[in-house]
Scaffold this active site. Structure first.
Site, PDB file in Angstrom:
ATOM      1  NE  ARG A 128      -3.898  -2.148   2.187  1.00 30.74           N
ATOM      2  CZ  ARG A 128      -3.747  -3.176   3.026  1.00 30.74           C
ATOM      3  NH1 ARG A 128      -2.776  -3.147   3.925  1.00 30.74           N
ATOM      4  NH2 ARG A 128      -4.555  -4.210   2.982  1.00 30.74           N
ATOM      5  CE  LYS A 150      -1.526  13.651 -14.919  1.00 28.18           C
ATOM      6  NZ  LYS A 150      -1.906  14.167 -16.254  1.00 28.18           N
ATOM      7  CD  GLU A 192       5.814  15.994 -23.369  1.00 23.88           C
ATOM      8  OE1 GLU A 192       5.201  17.021 -23.059  1.00 23.88           O
ATOM      9  OE2 GLU A 192       5.254  14.899 -23.610  1.00 23.88           O
ATOM     10  CE  LYS A 234       4.457  17.172 -14.667  1.00 26.90           C
ATOM     11  NZ  LYS A 234       4.474  15.955 -15.432  1.00 26.90           N
ATOM     12  CD  GLU A 244      -4.877  16.250 -16.019  1.00 29.02           C
ATOM     13  OE1 GLU A 244      -3.699  15.890 -15.862  1.00 29.02           O
ATOM     14  OE2 GLU A 244      -5.556  16.004 -17.019  1.00 29.02           O
ATOM     15  NE  ARG A 248      -0.204  16.659 -13.368  1.00 35.66           N
ATOM     16  CZ  ARG A 248       0.486  15.860 -12.569  1.00 35.66           C
ATOM     17  NH1 ARG A 248       0.222  15.833 -11.277  1.00 35.66           N
ATOM     18  NH2 ARG A 248       1.447  15.087 -13.046  1.00 35.66           N
ATOM     19  CG  ASN A 252      -2.497  16.312 -20.967  1.00 37.41           C
ATOM     20  OD1 ASN A 252      -1.509  15.609 -21.087  1.00 37.41           O
ATOM     21  ND2 ASN A 252      -3.387  16.141 -20.010  1.00 37.41           N
ATOM     22  CG  HIS A 255      -0.067  15.637 -24.489  1.00 40.20           C
ATOM     23  ND1 HIS A 255       0.676  16.778 -24.632  1.00 40.20           N
ATOM     24  CD2 HIS A 255       0.718  14.772 -23.785  1.00 40.20           C
ATOM     25  CE1 HIS A 255       1.845  16.624 -24.043  1.00 40.20           C
ATOM     26  NE2 HIS A 255       1.908  15.418 -23.528  1.00 40.20           N
ATOM     27  CG  HIS A 259      -2.563  10.970 -26.072  1.00 38.75           C
ATOM     28  ND1 HIS A 259      -3.136  11.496 -24.927  1.00 38.75           N
ATOM     29  CD2 HIS A 259      -1.282  10.739 -25.754  1.00 38.75           C
ATOM     30  CE1 HIS A 259      -2.218  11.573 -23.980  1.00 38.75           C
ATOM     31  NE2 HIS A 259      -1.083  11.122 -24.458  1.00 38.75           N
ATOM     32  CG  HIS A 272       4.439  10.748 -25.533  1.00 41.74           C
ATOM     33  ND1 HIS A 272       3.056  10.689 -25.501  1.00 41.74           N
ATOM     34  CD2 HIS A 272       4.784  11.767 -24.701  1.00 41.74           C
ATOM     35  CE1 HIS A 272       2.599  11.620 -24.679  1.00 41.74           C
ATOM     36  NE2 HIS A 272       3.627  12.290 -24.187  1.00 41.74           N
TER      37      HIS A 272
HETATM   38  P1  NAD Z   1      11.107   5.438 -22.793  1.00 45.29           P
HETATM   39  O1  NAD Z   1      11.051   5.312 -21.330  1.00 45.29           O
HETATM   40  O2  NAD Z   1      10.541   4.319 -23.609  1.00 45.29           O
HETATM   41  O3  NAD Z   1      12.608   5.685 -23.241  1.00 45.29           O
HETATM   42  C1  NAD Z   1      12.896   5.852 -24.609  1.00 45.29           C
HETATM   43  C2  NAD Z   1      14.014   4.913 -25.081  1.00 45.29           C
HETATM   44  O4  NAD Z   1      15.253   5.434 -24.671  1.00 45.29           O
HETATM   45  C3  NAD Z   1      13.929   3.504 -24.511  1.00 45.29           C
HETATM   46  O5  NAD Z   1      14.330   2.578 -25.499  1.00 45.29           O
HETATM   47  C4  NAD Z   1      14.933   3.545 -23.381  1.00 45.29           C
HETATM   48  O6  NAD Z   1      15.457   2.277 -23.068  1.00 45.29           O
HETATM   49  C5  NAD Z   1      15.988   4.441 -23.970  1.00 45.29           C
HETATM   50  N1  NAD Z   1      16.796   5.172 -23.000  1.00 45.29           N
HETATM   51  C6  NAD Z   1      16.376   5.807 -21.901  1.00 45.29           C
HETATM   52  N2  NAD Z   1      17.363   6.478 -21.327  1.00 45.29           N
HETATM   53  C7  NAD Z   1      18.462   6.237 -22.067  1.00 45.29           C
HETATM   54  C8  NAD Z   1      19.811   6.662 -21.985  1.00 45.29           C
HETATM   55  N3  NAD Z   1      20.218   7.538 -21.059  1.00 45.29           N
HETATM   56  N4  NAD Z   1      20.673   6.191 -22.891  1.00 45.29           N
HETATM   57  C9  NAD Z   1      20.259   5.348 -23.885  1.00 45.29           C
HETATM   58  N5  NAD Z   1      18.996   4.940 -24.040  1.00 45.29           N
HETATM   59  C10 NAD Z   1      18.106   5.389 -23.136  1.00 45.29           C
HETATM   60  O7  NAD Z   1      10.357   6.760 -23.305  1.00 45.29           O
HETATM   61  P2  NAD Z   1      10.233   8.237 -22.703  1.00 45.29           P
HETATM   62  O8  NAD Z   1      10.067   9.111 -23.875  1.00 45.29           O
HETATM   63  O9  NAD Z   1      11.272   8.548 -21.716  1.00 45.29           O
HETATM   64  O10 NAD Z   1       8.849   8.156 -21.905  1.00 45.29           O
HETATM   65  C11 NAD Z   1       7.634   7.892 -22.560  1.00 45.29           C
HETATM   66  C12 NAD Z   1       6.678   7.361 -21.527  1.00 45.29           C
HETATM   67  O11 NAD Z   1       6.484   8.355 -20.533  1.00 45.29           O
HETATM   68  C13 NAD Z   1       5.320   7.008 -22.071  1.00 45.29           C
HETATM   69  O12 NAD Z   1       4.928   5.763 -21.551  1.00 45.29           O
HETATM   70  C14 NAD Z   1       4.419   8.115 -21.546  1.00 45.29           C
HETATM   71  O13 NAD Z   1       3.101   7.681 -21.330  1.00 45.29           O
HETATM   72  C15 NAD Z   1       5.093   8.467 -20.259  1.00 45.29           C
HETATM   73  N6  NAD Z   1       4.840   9.825 -19.783  1.00 45.29           N
HETATM   74  C16 NAD Z   1       4.451   9.988 -18.506  1.00 45.29           C
HETATM   75  C17 NAD Z   1       4.242  11.248 -17.999  1.00 45.29           C
HETATM   76  C18 NAD Z   1       3.875  11.433 -16.551  1.00 45.29           C
HETATM   77  O14 NAD Z   1       3.553  12.554 -16.161  1.00 45.29           O
HETATM   78  N7  NAD Z   1       3.973  10.395 -15.751  1.00 45.29           N
HETATM   79  C19 NAD Z   1       4.446  12.381 -18.825  1.00 45.29           C
HETATM   80  C20 NAD Z   1       4.853  12.180 -20.137  1.00 45.29           C
HETATM   81  C21 NAD Z   1       5.061  10.894 -20.624  1.00 45.29           C
HETATM   82  N1  GLY Z   2       2.483  15.136 -18.405  1.00 44.95           N
HETATM   83  C1  GLY Z   2       1.278  15.706 -17.975  1.00 44.95           C
HETATM   84  C2  GLY Z   2       1.124  15.750 -16.504  1.00 44.95           C
HETATM   85  O1  GLY Z   2       2.005  15.370 -15.763  1.00 44.95           O
HETATM   86  O2  GLY Z   2       0.105  16.169 -16.041  1.00 44.95           O
END
Ligand code: NAD
Ligand code: GLY
Length: 378
Positions: A128, A150, A192, A234, A244, A248, A252, A255, A259, A272
């Site tokens: 939990r 998130k 972003e 942020k 949100e 917040r 997006n 987005h 999306h 993305h």
């Molecule tokens: P990712 O985590 O898939 O990383 C992208 C690629 O880069 C992967 O293949 C990873 O292994 C590689 N990689 C990462 N760091 C590296 C490094 N230092 N050196 C070499 N390779 C590296 O993608 P991302 O763009 O970081 O994140 C996308 C995800 O984030 C999505 O799932 C999206 O939904 C989520 N997201 C979440 C929020 C939130 O607020 N929580 C906001 C935006 C996006």
């Molecule tokens: N990436 C959008 C949020 O964190 O709200």
């Protein structure tokens, strides 16, 4: 506006009362004693990473954690958005239980947004709730996903549909970790960064416009300022509206269209950030159609997205598919699609727009039928 030097650590505090925490930004943070000061000591810690990032960076992190925790394990998940699911999440619980981890065990998310979102969700659920630290390794994760709590996994019927708001206890943005990031991923992260200008800070947009090439070449001073300003914006938005309820949603920007592109093309075809970059051009054009910005402003956003190496023209999809995909957006209310719109004063607002206006913008911003790969991959 002068960028701060990245020789020194920057610290941004996210003001959420007893759930508040620091975001640390700088070069060489993994090897800096200040990075680890004040984190809880515990018998066990688990570094969650993936099979791409783990071999590159896990050893350096684990060496630092030896002073804080009696035993530090590392779990490498399979890389990729396709693995952001229950089966992969369960690997984290399997390892925590197999190592008899307790409520004081600390999780460290070492990776991009996929690892960060899954590790955060595991931390929210295990017993939990246990503490977790974000160590983001992509630009996207450093400026966005690691901050704000998130956490989620995907469901076959929708992205990030199963999750929780659960804040980390620290975010460690070591700019040196970006040195191994593929160029396409760096560009995706820039989307972003670009978004924070139109929605919140036109001075930041002015600063960013001429510096995109420097960011793409990993100029550390420019990167340090871009990550810091993005996180400041942020942090302020999240502190005002953690779950949100309203504000917040401006994060997006781009987005809703983005999306739809990601889902419509099949996850992973467009990254993305690529989809968000193109989506921001479309959302700015939509704002122009509503007389909130002029054509020159649309041109500035398009030029920044293009300079970041991101596509600015959307793939062809039938109008009915666009509308259906956008109805699944989390901002939709009672089936009505809501868009983040920007004005020329650096403000954003979220509201529904008439379908005929949306469809006109889609038709102006998309490629002819039969040409659907993202420009960045051609
Ligand atoms: P990712 O985590 O898939 O990383 C992208 C690629 O880069 C992967 O293949 C990873 O292994 C590689 N990689 C990462 N760091 C590296 C490094 N230092 N050196 C070499 N390779 C590296 O993608 P991302 O763009 O970081 O994140 C996308 C995800 O984030 C999505 O799932 C999206 O939904 C989520 N997201 C979440 C929020 C939130 O607020 N929580 C906001 C935006 C996006
Ligand atoms: N990436 C959008 C949020 O964190 O709200």
């Amino acid at each position: 506006m002068q960028p701060a030097s990245t020789d020194h650590l920057s610290r941004i505090t996210i003001e959420l009362g007893d759930r508040g925490y620091d975001i640390l930004i700088g070069k060489g943070l993994l090897g800096d004693a200040r990075t680890w000061a004040g984190l809880p000591r515990s018998a066990r810690a688990l570094v969650v990473t993936n099979d791409t990032v783990g071999p590159l960076h896990a050893r350096a992190l684990m060496d630092q954690l030896a002073g804080l925790h009696g035993r530090v394990d590392c779990l490498e998940l399979p890389d990729g958005e396709a693995h952001k699911d229950w089966q992969t999440l369960n690997l984290i619980f399997d390892r925590l239980l197999a190592t008899v981890s307790d409520r004081k065990t600390v999780l460290y998310a070492l990776g991009g947004g996929v690892v960060g979102d899954m590790t955060g969700f595991a931390a929210a659920c295990y017993m939990r709730g246990i503490p977790f630290v974000q160590v983001p390794t992509t630009l996207l994760a450093q400026v966005d996903s690691s901050v704000g709590g998130k956490t989620a996994i995907n469901h076959p019927l929708g992205k990030n549909m199963i999750g929780a708001f659960y804040q980390p206890i620290r975010v460690i943005c070591d700019l040196d970790l970006l040195r191994t990031l593929p160029a396409r991923e760096l560009s995706a992260g820039l989307a972003e960064v670009i978004k924070y200008g139109p929605i919140a800070d036109l001075d930041f947009m002015d600063w960013l416009e001429p510096r995109i090439a420097r960011l793409r070449s990993l100029d550390m001073d420019a990167l340090g300022y871009a990550v810091r300003r993005s996180c400041e914006i942020k942090a302020a938005v999240v502190a005002a509206d953690e779950r949100e309820g309203g504000l917040r949603a401006i994060l997006n920007f781009g987005h809703t269209f983005g999306h739809a592109i990601e889902a419509g093309m099949g996850y992973g075809t467009w990254l993305h950030g690529e989809a968000v970059g193109c989506g921001m051009v479309m959302a700015t054009e939509l704002s122009r159609r509503l007389d909130l910005v002029n054509a020159a402003f649309v041109g500035r956003v398009r030029a920044m997205v293009s300079a970041a190496g991101l596509p600015t023209v959307a793939p062809h999809m039938p109008a009915s598919q666009w509308m259906e995909l956008m109805q699944h957006d989390k901002k939709a209310e009672a089936g009505s699609i809501r868009f983040v719109l920007v004005d020329d004063r650096g403000h954003a607002d979220v509201r529904p727009v008439a379908d005929d206006v949306v469809l006109d913008v889609i038709s102006r911003c998309t490629e002819p039928a039969g040409d659907a790969a993202p420009a960045a991959t051609r």
